[in-house]
Scaffold this motif. Structure first.
Motif, PDB file in Angstrom:
ATOM      1  N   LEU A 184       0.952  -1.362   0.139  1.00 37.41           N
ATOM      2  CA  LEU A 184       0.080  -0.072  -0.074  1.00 37.41           C
ATOM      3  C   LEU A 184       0.895   1.123  -0.079  1.00 37.41           C
ATOM      4  CD1 LEU A 184      -2.856   1.512   0.402  1.00 37.41           C
ATOM      5  CD2 LEU A 184      -2.397   1.114   2.742  1.00 37.41           C
ATOM      6  N   MET A 185       1.977   1.410   0.833  1.00 35.20           N
ATOM      7  CA  MET A 185       3.079   2.601   1.087  1.00 35.20           C
ATOM      8  C   MET A 185       4.103   2.180   0.899  1.00 35.20           C
ATOM      9  SD  MET A 185       0.671   4.118   3.968  1.00 35.20           S
ATOM     10  CE  MET A 185       1.382   6.002   3.593  1.00 35.20           C
ATOM     11  N   GLY A 186       5.063   2.942   0.253  1.00 36.30           N
ATOM     12  CA  GLY A 186       6.463   2.829   0.162  1.00 36.30           C
ATOM     13  C   GLY A 186       7.234   2.635   1.100  1.00 36.30           C
ATOM     14  N   SER A 187       8.788   2.178   1.053  1.00 35.81           N
ATOM     15  CA  SER A 187       9.686   2.106   1.963  1.00 35.81           C
ATOM     16  C   SER A 187      10.165   3.591   1.972  1.00 35.81           C
ATOM     17  CB  SER A 187      11.061   1.158   1.624  1.00 35.81           C
ATOM     18  OG  SER A 187      11.399   1.374   0.451  1.00 35.81           O
ATOM     19  N   VAL A 188      11.056   4.049   2.968  1.00 41.08           N
ATOM     20  CA  VAL A 188      11.690   5.408   3.152  1.00 41.08           C
ATOM     21  C   VAL A 188      12.948   5.063   3.708  1.00 41.08           C
ATOM     22  CG1 VAL A 188      11.759   7.635   4.042  1.00 41.08           C
ATOM     23  CG2 VAL A 188       9.585   6.515   3.570  1.00 41.08           C
ATOM     24  N   ASP A 189      13.931   5.369   2.875  1.00 41.17           N
ATOM     25  CA  ASP A 189      15.466   5.533   3.252  1.00 41.17           C
ATOM     26  C   ASP A 189      15.774   6.889   3.297  1.00 41.17           C
ATOM     27  OD1 ASP A 189      15.056   2.900   3.388  1.00 41.17           O
ATOM     28  OD2 ASP A 189      16.534   2.364   1.637  1.00 41.17           O
ATOM     29  N   ARG A 190      16.770   7.174   4.313  1.00 45.41           N
ATOM     30  CA  ARG A 190      17.111   8.446   4.159  1.00 45.41           C
ATOM     31  C   ARG A 190      18.735   8.650   4.248  1.00 45.41           C
ATOM     32  NH1 ARG A 190      16.661  13.675   6.813  1.00 45.41           N
ATOM     33  NH2 ARG A 190      18.628  14.521   7.434  1.00 45.41           N
ATOM     34  N   PHE A 191      19.213   9.648   3.119  1.00 47.75           N
ATOM     35  CA  PHE A 191      20.764   9.654   2.914  1.00 47.75           C
ATOM     36  C   PHE A 191      21.059  11.268   3.414  1.00 47.75           C
ATOM     37  CE2 PHE A 191      19.027  10.236  -1.281  1.00 47.75           C
ATOM     38  CZ  PHE A 191      19.948  11.379  -1.700  1.00 47.75           C
ATOM     39  N   LYS A 330      -5.024   3.091  -4.127  1.00 50.40           N
ATOM     40  CA  LYS A 330      -3.986   3.385  -4.883  1.00 50.40           C
ATOM     41  C   LYS A 330      -2.655   3.120  -4.210  1.00 50.40           C
ATOM     42  CE  LYS A 330      -6.220   5.979  -8.720  1.00 50.40           C
ATOM     43  NZ  LYS A 330      -6.295   7.388  -9.395  1.00 50.40           N
ATOM     44  N   PRO A 331      -1.665   2.598  -4.787  1.00 46.32           N
ATOM     45  CA  PRO A 331      -0.397   2.649  -3.967  1.00 46.32           C
ATOM     46  C   PRO A 331       0.345   4.053  -3.922  1.00 46.32           C
ATOM     47  CG  PRO A 331      -0.083   1.402  -5.830  1.00 46.32           C
ATOM     48  CD  PRO A 331      -1.786   1.949  -5.800  1.00 46.32           C
ATOM     49  N   VAL A 332       0.944   4.277  -2.909  1.00 44.78           N
ATOM     50  CA  VAL A 332       1.518   5.555  -2.688  1.00 44.78           C
ATOM     51  C   VAL A 332       2.935   5.319  -2.160  1.00 44.78           C
ATOM     52  CG1 VAL A 332      -0.507   6.856  -2.466  1.00 44.78           C
ATOM     53  CG2 VAL A 332       0.741   6.029  -0.630  1.00 44.78           C
ATOM     54  N   LEU A 333       3.777   6.196  -2.536  1.00 41.63           N
ATOM     55  CA  LEU A 333       5.383   6.091  -2.050  1.00 41.63           C
ATOM     56  C   LEU A 333       5.336   6.677  -0.898  1.00 41.63           C
ATOM     57  CD1 LEU A 333       7.373   5.975  -5.327  1.00 41.63           C
ATOM     58  CD2 LEU A 333       7.317   4.391  -3.667  1.00 41.63           C
ATOM     59  N   ALA A 334       4.505   7.314  -0.261  1.00 39.10           N
ATOM     60  CA  ALA A 334       4.612   7.863   0.941  1.00 39.10           C
ATOM     61  C   ALA A 334       4.779   6.782   2.078  1.00 39.10           C
ATOM     62  CB  ALA A 334       3.441   8.777   1.393  1.00 39.10           C
ATOM     63  N   GLY A 335       5.730   7.314   2.962  1.00 42.59           N
ATOM     64  CA  GLY A 335       6.174   6.238   4.022  1.00 42.59           C
ATOM     65  C   GLY A 335       4.970   6.334   5.313  1.00 42.59           C
ATOM     66  N   GLU A 336       5.081   4.991   6.030  1.00 45.14           N
ATOM     67  CA  GLU A 336       4.096   5.163   7.230  1.00 45.14           C
ATOM     68  C   GLU A 336       4.953   3.916   7.920  1.00 45.14           C
ATOM     69  OE1 GLU A 336       2.220   4.825  10.292  1.00 45.14           O
ATOM     70  OE2 GLU A 336       1.135   6.257   8.913  1.00 45.14           O
ATOM     71  N   ASP A 337       5.320   4.411   9.233  1.00 42.51           N
ATOM     72  CA  ASP A 337       6.137   3.148   9.959  1.00 42.51           C
ATOM     73  C   ASP A 337       4.911   2.088  10.817  1.00 42.51           C
ATOM     74  OD1 ASP A 337       4.922   4.381  12.436  1.00 42.51           O
ATOM     75  OD2 ASP A 337       6.800   5.090  13.274  1.00 42.51           O
ATOM     76  N   PHE A 338       3.965   2.338  10.481  1.00 44.92           N
ATOM     77  CA  PHE A 338       2.951   1.212  10.545  1.00 44.92           C
ATOM     78  C   PHE A 338       3.474  -0.106  10.164  1.00 44.92           C
ATOM     79  CE2 PHE A 338      -0.621  -1.871  10.429  1.00 44.92           C
ATOM     80  CZ  PHE A 338      -1.406  -1.567  11.533  1.00 44.92           C
ATOM     81  N   SER A 339       4.214   0.117   8.890  1.00 45.15           N
ATOM     82  CA  SER A 339       4.880  -1.155   8.185  1.00 45.15           C
ATOM     83  C   SER A 339       5.753  -1.910   8.912  1.00 45.15           C
ATOM     84  CB  SER A 339       5.671  -0.565   6.911  1.00 45.15           C
ATOM     85  OG  SER A 339       6.711   0.372   7.360  1.00 45.15           O
ATOM     86  N   VAL A 340       6.274  -1.306   9.890  1.00 43.57           N
ATOM     87  CA  VAL A 340       7.177  -2.128  11.037  1.00 43.57           C
ATOM     88  C   VAL A 340       6.448  -3.007  11.740  1.00 43.57           C
ATOM     89  CG1 VAL A 340       8.812  -1.571  12.762  1.00 43.57           C
ATOM     90  CG2 VAL A 340       8.718   0.009  11.016  1.00 43.57           C
ATOM     91  N   TYR A 341       5.146  -2.675  12.111  1.00 41.44           N
ATOM     92  CA  TYR A 341       4.376  -3.717  13.066  1.00 41.44           C
ATOM     93  C   TYR A 341       3.895  -4.743  12.200  1.00 41.44           C
ATOM     94  CZ  TYR A 341       3.409   0.323  16.280  1.00 41.44           C
ATOM     95  OH  TYR A 341       3.678   1.419  17.087  1.00 41.44           O
TER      96      TYR A 341
END
Length: 395
Positions: A184-191, A330-341
């Motif tokens: 549903l939502m994308g991964s987020v990496d920071r550099f 629709k899928p979105v590339l915004a991140g959401e840390d619910f993904s960690v759960y």
């Protein structure tokens, strides 16, 4: 589970709608940034204590864990809401606008907090319908992708069998909801990138090593990691969000700092992006005689719903809102840390419509200074979360 288990939920939710609106507006006037949610947490904890729930505070920052035990043994599900605001100056002009300059609930986490409290209130008088228990998670620091990890590290998922959560969506009218199977939502990496050259007078570039020129080349070169190294069927976005270097028009600086983000729907692609960027950056920097130091942090994984739990959510939405008001997200590339759960326990995350009921009003998106919530979504969200709980834990 029969329809009789849900027939009174919507009227009951409507009966507490005014309370939820008042709570949301009070939170909206007093926004607190990530890991600063002291007053928000205190307010929510008091309300949960008043419901007779077992409440623990200070979990993963200022997070709250509240437990509701049903009348019979059974599994435990978790429901989650986030509480933090954003460093944005509000421009809505509403009478309950943020009272703190430079801070705003521009993502609707005030609404999420009110919705989850509403579900706790509706469920607290329906304990006799539950075979199992519900764990309510009020989370800090979603906006900086740190709160879920901090909560999990302190054991909030111990003995949890399933987890569910929602996010308001102002581009979807209130009264509707959207679900999606899979990603549903994308991964987020920071550099973060530091380029070091040799500063000097702008009139004598031959005596300098210019990190600004190197930074310009790198910004362009890293886009080739997307356009030429990854399948077009695996969406990836590489964004350079800030460049800082130099203080005068006629001076070549010693150093330039860049920050950015990498987003994708593929866990496999996410795992390869750091090495790709490291190669492109180091080779480009070397070509311009600069030294490059790359700091790369994987913040959150792809948010992938579990199919069985999407079906459970869809059933609950159909009971409360009606199947005609459920759409495919629709899928979105915004991140959401619910993904960690969701990497630890199965569950589902879905969108709750929070926009104008008709197209007559303009809907401002999440993180916009004029973002606002159609408050009709508060009681509806509480009813849907309650229906999910009763469906999963009902006799």
């Amino acid at each position: 589970m029969t329809n009789n288990a849900f027939h009174d939920l919507l009227p009951a939710a409507k009966a507490i709608e005014r309370e939820l609106i008042d709570l949301r507006r009070k939170l909206h006037q007093n926004p607190e940034l990530s890991f600063e949610e002291t007053e928000t947490s205190a307010m929510a904890a008091k309300l949960l204590n008043d419901l007779g729930l077992e409440v623990r505070r200070g979990i993963g920052g200022h997070g709250i864990v509240a437990e509701l035990t049903g009348s019979r043994p059974g599994p435990r599900i978790a429901l989650r809401a986030d509480m933090d605001a954003l460093p944005i100056q509000e421009e809505t002009g509403l009478p309950y606008s943020s009272g703190i300059p430079g801070k705003m609930h521009a993502c609707g986490h005030d609404a999420h907090t009110a919705i989850l409290y509403g579900a706790a209130k509706l469920l607290s008088v329906r304990k006799d319908q539950l075979a199992g228990s519900v764990r309510f998670l009020f989370q800090s620091a979603e906006e900086i992708n740190a709160g879920a990890k901090a909560m999990i590290e302190q054991g909030v998922l111990e003995d949890v069998d399933e987890i569910f959560g929602l996010h308001n969506l102002p581009t979807l009218p209130a009264g509707k909801a959207a679900t999606r199977y899979g990603a549903l939502m994308g991964s987020v990496d920071r550099f973060e990138l530091t380029l070091t050259g040799k500063g000097g007078h702008g009139a004598m570039p031959d005596q300098c090593v210019d990190p600004i020129v190197a930074a310009s080349a790198i910004v362009m070169s890293i886009q080739s990691a997307v356009s030429r190294e990854i399948s077009p069927f695996d969406p990836v976005v590489v964004t350079v969000g800030s460049i800082h270097g130099g203080a005068s028009y006629n001076v070549i600086p010693e150093r330039v700092e860049l920050t950015g983000a990498v987003r994708t729907f593929s866990r496999n692609v996410q795992e390869t992006m750091q090495l790709r960027l490291q190669r492109l950056i180091s080779q480009s920097a070397e070509a311009y005689r600069c030294e490059a130091e790359l700091r790369y942090v994987q913040q959150v994984p792809v948010l992938v719903n579990h199919n069985d739990h999407v079906r459970h959510v869809e059933d609950a939405i159909d009971h409360i809102l009606g199947s005609d008001n459920r759409v495919e997200a629709k899928p979105v590339l915004a991140g959401e840390d619910f993904s960690v759960y969701l990497e630890h326990v199965p569950g589902c995350f879905f969108w709750l419509g929070s926009g104008p009921a008709t197209g007559a009003e303009q809907a401002y998106g999440l993180h916009h200074p004029k973002f606002s919530v159609n408050e009709k979504c508060l009681s509806l969200g509480a009813a849907v979360l309650t229906a999910i709980s009763i469906q999963r834990l009902g006799f």
